[in-house]
Design a protein around this motif. Structure first.
Motif, PDB file in Angstrom:
ATOM      1  N   GLU A 195       0.757  -1.278  -0.089  1.00 55.71           N
ATOM      2  CA  GLU A 195       0.115   0.052  -0.082  1.00 55.71           C
ATOM      3  C   GLU A 195       0.773   1.301  -0.082  1.00 55.71           C
ATOM      4  O   GLU A 195       0.410   2.242  -0.493  1.00 55.71           O
ATOM      5  CB  GLU A 195      -0.726  -0.030   1.082  1.00 55.71           C
ATOM      6  CG  GLU A 195      -2.109  -1.158   1.214  1.00 55.71           C
ATOM      7  CD  GLU A 195      -2.891  -0.922   2.277  1.00 55.71           C
ATOM      8  OE1 GLU A 195      -2.910  -0.098   3.202  1.00 55.71           O
ATOM      9  OE2 GLU A 195      -4.046  -1.970   2.240  1.00 55.71           O
TER      10      GLU A 195
ATOM     11  N   GLU B  13      -4.607   1.990  -6.666  1.00 57.14           N
ATOM     12  CA  GLU B  13      -5.512   1.981  -5.676  1.00 57.14           C
ATOM     13  C   GLU B  13      -5.565   0.516  -4.797  1.00 57.14           C
ATOM     14  O   GLU B  13      -5.059  -0.509  -5.205  1.00 57.14           O
ATOM     15  CB  GLU B  13      -6.884   2.025  -5.997  1.00 57.14           C
ATOM     16  CG  GLU B  13      -7.497   0.909  -6.950  1.00 57.14           C
ATOM     17  CD  GLU B  13      -8.788   1.362  -7.677  1.00 57.14           C
ATOM     18  OE1 GLU B  13      -9.880   1.871  -6.756  1.00 57.14           O
ATOM     19  OE2 GLU B  13      -9.052   1.024  -8.587  1.00 57.14           O
ATOM     20  N   ARG B  14      -5.894   0.780  -3.547  1.00 57.63           N
ATOM     21  CA  ARG B  14      -6.213  -0.436  -2.647  1.00 57.63           C
ATOM     22  C   ARG B  14      -7.413  -1.208  -3.232  1.00 57.63           C
ATOM     23  O   ARG B  14      -8.539  -0.621  -3.903  1.00 57.63           O
ATOM     24  CB  ARG B  14      -6.596   0.085  -1.185  1.00 57.63           C
ATOM     25  CG  ARG B  14      -5.233   0.802  -0.507  1.00 57.63           C
ATOM     26  CD  ARG B  14      -5.889   1.477   0.695  1.00 57.63           C
ATOM     27  NE  ARG B  14      -6.092   0.651   1.843  1.00 57.63           N
ATOM     28  CZ  ARG B  14      -6.953   0.901   2.998  1.00 57.63           C
ATOM     29  NH1 ARG B  14      -7.585   2.028   2.857  1.00 57.63           N
ATOM     30  NH2 ARG B  14      -6.739  -0.019   4.075  1.00 57.63           N
TER      31      ARG B  14
ATOM     32  N   GLU C 267     -10.738  -2.809  -2.296  1.00 65.25           N
ATOM     33  CA  GLU C 267     -12.161  -3.127  -1.394  1.00 65.25           C
ATOM     34  C   GLU C 267     -12.518  -4.657  -1.809  1.00 65.25           C
ATOM     35  O   GLU C 267     -13.229  -4.806  -2.866  1.00 65.25           O
ATOM     36  CB  GLU C 267     -13.133  -2.203  -1.472  1.00 65.25           C
ATOM     37  CG  GLU C 267     -14.114  -2.091  -0.295  1.00 65.25           C
ATOM     38  CD  GLU C 267     -14.968  -0.987  -0.618  1.00 65.25           C
ATOM     39  OE1 GLU C 267     -16.272  -1.331  -1.230  1.00 65.25           O
ATOM     40  OE2 GLU C 267     -14.726   0.269  -0.227  1.00 65.25           O
ATOM     41  N   ARG C 268     -12.600  -5.448  -0.743  1.00 69.25           N
ATOM     42  CA  ARG C 268     -12.981  -6.766  -0.801  1.00 69.25           C
ATOM     43  C   ARG C 268     -14.382  -6.968  -0.654  1.00 69.25           C
ATOM     44  O   ARG C 268     -15.308  -6.003  -0.228  1.00 69.25           O
ATOM     45  CB  ARG C 268     -12.340  -7.839   0.176  1.00 69.25           C
ATOM     46  CG  ARG C 268     -10.899  -7.559   0.305  1.00 69.25           C
ATOM     47  CD  ARG C 268     -10.121  -7.436  -0.869  1.00 69.25           C
ATOM     48  NE  ARG C 268     -10.228  -8.508  -1.753  1.00 69.25           N
ATOM     49  CZ  ARG C 268      -9.358  -8.696  -2.790  1.00 69.25           C
ATOM     50  NH1 ARG C 268      -8.386  -8.008  -2.967  1.00 69.25           N
ATOM     51  NH2 ARG C 268      -9.861  -9.965  -3.923  1.00 69.25           N
TER      52      ARG C 268
ATOM     53  N   SER D 247     -10.296  -3.377   3.044  1.00 69.33           N
ATOM     54  CA  SER D 247      -9.292  -3.384   2.163  1.00 69.33           C
ATOM     55  C   SER D 247      -7.972  -4.367   2.334  1.00 69.33           C
ATOM     56  O   SER D 247      -7.428  -4.468   3.365  1.00 69.33           O
ATOM     57  CB  SER D 247      -8.714  -1.916   1.855  1.00 69.33           C
ATOM     58  OG  SER D 247      -9.544  -1.131   1.287  1.00 69.33           O
TER      59      SER D 247
END
Length: 229
Positions: A157, A175-176, A178-179, A207
């Protein structure tokens, strides 16, 4: 700091099980053939583990696995049954198992990728989740493309907005990720022991892993050095 690339994984049919690679020639889109096909219904929605504007939850899709043949065709397997993408018998089996009229289609004008070209996670991040959440943190739960051998949780990250090199390729981390509930579904050879999404939501804003875009394509191989800048 340099880290070795531990594994490469491609998913020829979106939401189905994938295939491990030892090397791959990246192109401007990412891993060639990754999410190149999807199971679509009559409304044009793709089978997935969630309901969104583009996707429709059809957990039966996780019973299948896809792999790429030497001639470029894609093979799909469920238990002892095997088909090639494009065969009517595959669409018939999917339709029967899902209880809806569906078929495997190639990517068109609308991308079948979730939100980025290449997904990356570090082993230290997975180990942190296993330790803190008491779960099986198999990276296949995340359906990531690249697993990097790291020694600091979530170091990937820190690459946000920066370029990294993977062997001779250059990527930009954007970008991270998001799960969603898919991380808690048995899939791609995993049993998904232990719930990941709920504690991940509380601890890390849902994330885990990052997306990257291809800046300079090249062949990447397991064992290649991964470094920032």
């Amino acid at each position: 700091m340099t880290f070795p690339l531990r594994s490469i994984r491609r998913y020829p049919v979106k939401a189905m099980g994938g295939e491990a690679l030892t090397e791959v020639q990246l192109d401007a889109r990412g891993l060639p053939g990754d999410r190149g096909f999807a199971v679509a219904d009559d409304d044009g929605k793709f089978a997935s583990g969630k309901n969104t504007r583009r996707f429709r939850r059809r957990d039966a899709v996780f019973a299948y696995a896809a792999s790429t043949m030497t001639d470029g065709s894609v093979r799909v397997q469920r238990e002892a049954s095997v088909w090639l993408v494009g065969e009517a018998e595959l669409d018939a089996d999917l339709t029967e198992l899902m209880g809806a009229n569906v078929r495997v289609i190639p990517e068109g004008d609308v991308s079948m990728q979730d939100g980025g070209q290449i997904s990356i996670v570090g082993t230290a991040s997975l180990a942190w989740c296993a330790e803190h959440f008491g779960i099986d943190a198999d990276p296949r739960r995340l359906r990531v493309n690249l697993v990097v051998e790291t020694d600091e949780p979530f170091v990937e990250e820190t690459w946000l907005g920066q370029e990294i090199t993977v062997g001779d390729a250059r990527l930009r981390v954007v970008e991270r990720i998001e799960r969603c509930r898919t991380v808690d579904v048995a899939q791609d050879g995993t049993t998904a022991e232990g719930r990941l999404l709920k504690p991940l939501t509380k601890a890390r804003e849902m994330s885990l892993a990052v997306y990257a875009e291809v800046v300079e394509p090249a062949v990447i191989r397991v064992g290649d050095p991964v470094s920032q800048g």
